[in-house]
Motif scaffolding. Structure first.
Motif, mmCIF file in Angstrom:
data_model
loop_
_atom_site.group_PDB
_atom_site.id
_atom_site.type_symbol
_atom_site.label_atom_id
_atom_site.label_comp_id
_atom_site.label_asym_id
_atom_site.label_seq_id
_atom_site.Cartn_x
_atom_site.Cartn_y
_atom_site.Cartn_z
ATOM 1 N N MET A 121 25.578 58.296 -48.739
ATOM 2 C CA MET A 121 24.232 58.088 -49.258
ATOM 3 C C MET A 121 23.280 58.375 -48.105
ATOM 4 O O MET A 121 23.163 57.589 -47.166
ATOM 5 N N PHE A 122 22.631 59.524 -48.174
ATOM 6 C CA PHE A 122 21.778 60.025 -47.106
ATOM 7 C C PHE A 122 20.323 59.750 -47.448
ATOM 8 O O PHE A 122 19.841 60.145 -48.504
ATOM 9 N N CYS A 123 19.627 59.044 -46.559
ATOM 10 C CA CYS A 123 18.205 58.751 -46.739
ATOM 11 C C CYS A 123 17.405 59.673 -45.817
ATOM 12 O O CYS A 123 17.443 59.506 -44.595
ATOM 13 N N PRO A 124 16.697 60.665 -46.369
ATOM 14 C CA PRO A 124 15.978 61.625 -45.533
ATOM 15 C C PRO A 124 14.871 60.999 -44.685
ATOM 16 O O PRO A 124 14.557 61.516 -43.617
ATOM 17 N N SER A 125 14.297 59.898 -45.127
ATOM 18 C CA SER A 125 13.174 59.320 -44.400
ATOM 19 C C SER A 125 13.596 58.431 -43.241
ATOM 20 O O SER A 125 12.803 58.191 -42.339
ATOM 21 N N ASN A 126 14.851 57.935 -43.241
ATOM 22 C CA ASN A 126 15.292 57.037 -42.176
ATOM 23 C C ASN A 126 16.813 57.098 -42.085
ATOM 24 O O ASN A 126 17.514 56.610 -42.966
ATOM 25 N N SER A 127 17.325 57.658 -41.006
ATOM 26 C CA SER A 127 18.773 57.813 -40.860
ATOM 27 C C SER A 127 19.488 56.476 -40.696
ATOM 28 O O SER A 127 20.695 56.402 -40.894
ATOM 29 N N LYS A 128 18.764 55.427 -40.362
ATOM 30 C CA LYS A 128 19.386 54.102 -40.223
ATOM 31 C C LYS A 128 19.788 53.518 -41.571
ATOM 32 O O LYS A 128 20.563 52.567 -41.639
ATOM 33 N N LEU A 129 19.289 54.072 -42.668
ATOM 34 C CA LEU A 129 19.612 53.581 -44.003
ATOM 35 C C LEU A 129 20.797 54.315 -44.628
ATOM 36 O O LEU A 129 21.199 53.990 -45.742
ATOM 37 N N ASP A 130 21.366 55.297 -43.925
ATOM 38 C CA ASP A 130 22.515 56.042 -44.451
ATOM 39 C C ASP A 130 23.723 55.114 -44.587
ATOM 40 O O ASP A 130 23.951 54.246 -43.748
ATOM 41 N N LYS A 131 24.501 55.325 -45.635
ATOM 42 C CA LYS A 131 25.721 54.541 -45.881
ATOM 43 C C LYS A 131 26.835 55.489 -46.284
ATOM 44 O O LYS A 131 26.612 56.478 -46.973
ATOM 45 N N ASP A 132 28.060 55.156 -45.880
ATOM 46 C CA ASP A 132 29.238 55.938 -46.227
ATOM 47 C C ASP A 132 30.176 55.111 -47.087
ATOM 48 O O ASP A 132 30.363 53.915 -46.842
ATOM 49 N N PHE A 133 30.780 55.753 -48.098
ATOM 50 C CA PHE A 133 31.758 55.126 -48.972
ATOM 51 C C PHE A 133 32.991 56.023 -49.042
ATOM 52 O O PHE A 133 32.880 57.240 -48.969
ATOM 53 N N VAL A 134 34.143 55.401 -49.222
ATOM 54 C CA VAL A 134 35.389 56.153 -49.367
ATOM 55 C C VAL A 134 35.720 56.254 -50.847
ATOM 56 O O VAL A 134 35.681 55.256 -51.573
ATOM 57 N N LEU A 135 36.031 57.471 -51.300
ATOM 58 C CA LEU A 135 36.430 57.675 -52.684
ATOM 59 C C LEU A 135 37.924 57.386 -52.810
ATOM 60 O O LEU A 135 38.729 57.850 -52.007
ATOM 61 N N SER A 136 38.272 56.635 -53.820
ATOM 62 C CA SER A 136 39.657 56.281 -54.060
ATOM 63 C C SER A 136 40.364 57.408 -54.797
ATOM 64 O O SER A 136 39.793 58.061 -55.663
ATOM 65 N N ALA A 137 41.641 57.601 -54.468
ATOM 66 C CA ALA A 137 42.419 58.630 -55.154
ATOM 67 C C ALA A 137 42.799 58.189 -56.558
ATOM 68 O O ALA A 137 43.085 59.010 -57.420
ATOM 69 N N ALA A 138 42.805 56.889 -56.796
ATOM 70 C CA ALA A 138 43.181 56.361 -58.112
ATOM 71 C C ALA A 138 41.928 56.131 -58.948
ATOM 72 O O ALA A 138 40.965 55.522 -58.500
ATOM 73 N N GLY A 139 41.951 56.615 -60.161
ATOM 74 C CA GLY A 139 40.836 56.375 -61.081
ATOM 75 C C GLY A 139 39.788 57.454 -61.042
ATOM 76 O O GLY A 139 39.444 57.963 -59.985
ATOM 77 N N ASN A 140 39.286 57.776 -62.213
ATOM 78 C CA ASN A 140 38.256 58.802 -62.320
ATOM 79 C C ASN A 140 36.855 58.224 -62.328
ATOM 80 O O ASN A 140 35.886 58.967 -62.255
ATOM 81 N N ILE A 141 36.731 56.893 -62.463
ATOM 82 C CA ILE A 141 35.426 56.236 -62.413
ATOM 83 C C ILE A 141 35.426 55.275 -61.234
ATOM 84 O O ILE A 141 36.292 54.414 -61.132
ATOM 85 N N GLN A 142 34.441 55.452 -60.362
ATOM 86 C CA GLN A 142 34.358 54.603 -59.175
ATOM 87 C C GLN A 142 32.950 54.039 -59.066
ATOM 88 O O GLN A 142 31.981 54.746 -59.326
ATOM 89 N N GLN A 143 32.874 52.769 -58.687
ATOM 90 C CA GLN A 143 31.575 52.107 -58.574
ATOM 91 C C GLN A 143 31.384 51.583 -57.162
ATOM 92 O O GLN A 143 32.324 51.107 -56.527
ATOM 93 N N PHE A 144 30.125 51.659 -56.721
ATOM 94 C CA PHE A 144 29.767 51.210 -55.388
ATOM 95 C C PHE A 144 28.535 50.317 -55.484
ATOM 96 O O PHE A 144 27.584 50.640 -56.206
ATOM 97 N N ASP A 145 28.559 49.210 -54.744
ATOM 98 C CA ASP A 145 27.451 48.262 -54.758
ATOM 99 C C ASP A 145 26.299 48.807 -53.914
ATOM 100 O O ASP A 145 26.479 49.149 -52.746
ATOM 101 N N ILE A 146 25.111 48.882 -54.515
ATOM 102 C CA ILE A 146 23.928 49.373 -53.796
ATOM 103 C C ILE A 146 22.815 48.320 -53.786
ATOM 104 O O ILE A 146 21.652 48.652 -53.581
ATOM 105 N N SER A 147 23.198 47.049 -53.982
ATOM 106 C CA SER A 147 22.186 45.996 -54.053
ATOM 107 C C SER A 147 21.484 45.770 -52.715
ATOM 108 O O SER A 147 20.353 45.288 -52.681
ATOM 109 N N THR A 148 22.120 46.141 -51.602
ATOM 110 C CA THR A 148 21.516 45.932 -50.284
ATOM 111 C C THR A 148 20.678 47.126 -49.826
ATOM 112 O O THR A 148 20.078 47.066 -48.762
ATOM 113 N N PHE A 149 20.632 48.180 -50.615
ATOM 114 C CA PHE A 149 19.883 49.377 -50.236
ATOM 115 C C PHE A 149 18.383 49.136 -50.370
ATOM 116 O O PHE A 149 17.934 48.454 -51.285
ATOM 117 N N GLU A 150 17.623 49.726 -49.471
ATOM 118 C CA GLU A 150 16.169 49.692 -49.602
ATOM 119 C C GLU A 150 15.752 50.709 -50.657
ATOM 120 O O GLU A 150 16.416 51.716 -50.862
#
Length: 141
Positions: free
Chosen positions: A87-116
């Protein structure tokens, strides 16, 4: 006052203006898209190949925001070996976050409640059948 005094006053105000402009410019935070941008440019041909691989897919990944979760949905035919989402934030590189995609399952969810709030680019990079793929989409939080 005569004309000569006004010229001196104008130069003094101009000097204060230039000084204030220098102070404001020096205090401005400049964050680059990448700290290692020169080397990133040298290997960009690999990125072009990933993008071209993604263009050959019939169904692209779907990225959607539902509540405080970001859902990544792959087609049933996708057999992901490994992958990541940035998750790349063009306005502030300190807000970038990385997530790992799982090999199992075609639907994956990631919590973004802490994102600005703001605009982010979701950048997906995954490997499937020995080929690398890349997909990005703009997400507003």
């Amino acid at each position: 006052m005569n004309f000569g005094h006004w010229i001196v006053v104008a130069f003094v105000f101009f000097a204060f203006f230039i000084g204030a402009l220098v102070v404001v410019c020096v205090r401005e935070d400049i964050s680059l898209v990448s700290d290692d941008y020169y080397n990133d440019e040298l290997v960009y041909q690999d990125q072009i190949e990933r993008i071209n691989n993604t263009k050959t897919l019939i169904n692209k990944p779907e990225i959607s925001k539902v509540g405080n979760n970001l859902t990544v949905r792959f087609d049933q035919q996708f057999n992901i070996e490994k992958g990541e989402m940035k998750m790349f934030c063009p306005s502030n590189s300190k807000l970038d976050k990385d997530f790992v995609l799982s090999a199992a399952g075609n639907i994956q969810q990631f919590d973004i409640s802490t994102f600005e709030k703001g605009m982010y680019k979701a950048k997906l990079l995954w490997t499937m059948h020995g080929e690398e793929y890349y997909y990005e989409e703009i997400i507003y939080i």
